[in-house]
Design an enzyme around this catalytic site. Structure first.
Site, PDB file in Angstrom:
ATOM      1  N   CYS A  10      48.950  -8.294  43.761  1.00  0.00           N
ATOM      2  CA  CYS A  10      47.779  -8.946  43.182  1.00  0.00           C
ATOM      3  C   CYS A  10      48.214  -9.582  41.871  1.00  0.00           C
ATOM      4  O   CYS A  10      48.541  -8.879  40.919  1.00  0.00           O
ATOM      5  CB  CYS A  10      46.667  -7.929  42.951  1.00  0.00           C
ATOM      6  SG  CYS A  10      45.137  -8.635  42.329  1.00  0.00           S
ATOM      7  N   GLU A  23      46.194 -14.926  46.120  1.00  0.00           N
ATOM      8  CA  GLU A  23      47.481 -14.482  46.650  1.00  0.00           C
ATOM      9  C   GLU A  23      48.237 -15.691  47.182  1.00  0.00           C
ATOM     10  O   GLU A  23      47.634 -16.636  47.705  1.00  0.00           O
ATOM     11  CB  GLU A  23      47.285 -13.447  47.757  1.00  0.00           C
ATOM     12  CG  GLU A  23      48.562 -12.744  48.175  1.00  0.00           C
ATOM     13  CD  GLU A  23      49.268 -12.083  46.995  1.00  0.00           C
ATOM     14  OE1 GLU A  23      50.089 -12.778  46.355  1.00  0.00           O
ATOM     15  OE2 GLU A  23      48.991 -10.918  46.708  1.00  0.00           O
TER      16      GLU A  23
END
Length: 333
Positions: free
Chosen positions: A2, A131
């Protein structure tokens, strides 16, 4: 993994969105927002939250009030990227990458083990996270970027805040994404405290494995959130075993302007394809929705093409032999 999140709500709005049910009570309760000095760092809502930014996280109220019930919750602003409690000097110069921590071996880590043993578990809240597709051999600048979020009602569009309902039940209620994490407290030489957190990650399973080989530990249900936060009732080993790969998260592709952490505009989480956000199975988008984004990409492409033409010309000039100059005529004065 993340690397960026999106959280654009104000503290009061977050209180309404983070309502929770307490055992034996029919009425939902709101967590109170507790502001902290954090060495002068403040929470600023943003479409592109990066490590070292401050965002509110959920914690058990017991960490700040011994008389509170373990099931009570607070929203506390903390910096993303855990600062080791034993670090001396400038908190920005500890030299460790602590934005994410791996679930594997977490309990035995010298850095993360103590906060885990102390019950310093938190829940990072956001509208979604970004992402980049790293499973394909591409340069970082060429990797596709995606916005990942929880399933929403039919009326909710993640890129359009006018479709959100905050703090109310119904099809338009925004479903925040909740991630398991750990936090710690660091003290500077003046005694000021800095609260900071790390995001727990593990190996990806399911469709998201086509995007990235690791993903954050998402808590999909209210029960999972309650178990993770209530360290008095749920011990560390059991809490870690409860963390499972998410099967519910959705995602869609966004522009690579999110690559630059200085880009904080509302264009960051706009989908590049027309239509409803999918689950990652749609074809790669080709046209952005925003006219401003279209213009930006056109200018960028034009500059790239100009640079390529210039490089080609330079190479040709280097490889072509120079023309021989004619010798002067000796009979000419």
């Amino acid at each position: 993994m993340c690397g960026r999140t999106c959280l654009t709500l104000e503290p009061k709005e977050l209180e309404g969105c983070c309502r929770y049910a307490k055992p034996g009570q029919s009425k939902a309760k709101q967590p109170r927002y507790r502001n902290e000095f954090n060495c002068g760092k403040k929470y600023v809502p943003s479409y592109n939250v990066a490590p070292t930014d401050v965002t509110p996280v959920l914690v058990s109220a017991v960490h700040f009030d011994d008389s509170a019930e373990p099931s009570d919750r607070l929203l506390v602003p903390m910096m993303w990227g855990m600062v080791p409690r034993w670090h001396k000097g400038d908190f920005r110069k500890h030299g460790l990458t602590t934005n994410n921590c791996r679930l594997e071996g977490l309990a035995f880590s010298k850095l993360y083990g103590p906060p885990l043993a102390a019950g310093q578990r938190c829940v990072i809240i956001c509208e979604g996270f970004y992402e980049w597709q790293t499973v394909k051999p591409l340069k970082p600048s060429d990797r596709a970027a995606f916005f990942v979020h929880m399933p929403q009602g039919e009326k909710v569009k993640m890129e359009d805040k006018s479709t959100w309902q905050l703090g109310h039940d119904g099809d338009g209620q925004l479903q925040l994404l909740r991630i398991a994490g750990l936090f710690d407290v660091w003290n500077d030489e003046n005694g000021d405290k800095l609260y900071s957190y790390t995001v727990i990650t593990f190996e990806t399973e399911g469709q998201f494995a086509s995007i990235h080989h690791r993903s954050p530990a998402i808590l999909e249900t209210d029960e999972q959130v309650a178990d993770w936060l209530d360290f008095k009732r749920v011990p560390a080993n059991r809490a870690l075993n409860l963390l499972q790969p998410s099967k519910a998260m959705k995602w869609y592709r966004v522009s690579n302007i999110v690559n630059n952490s200085r880009n904080k505009s509302d264009q960051c989480n706009k989908p590049l394809v027309e239509g409803k956000a999918g689950d990652g199975s749609a074809k790669a988008p080709v046209v952005p929705k925003s006219k401003m984004m279209q213009s930006w990409l056109i200018v960028k492409k034009r500059k790239q093409e100009d640079a390529e033409v210039e490089d080609t010309v330079k190479k040709q000039l280097k490889t072509e032999p120079e023309e021989k100059k004619p010798k002067p005529d000796p009979d000419m004065p």
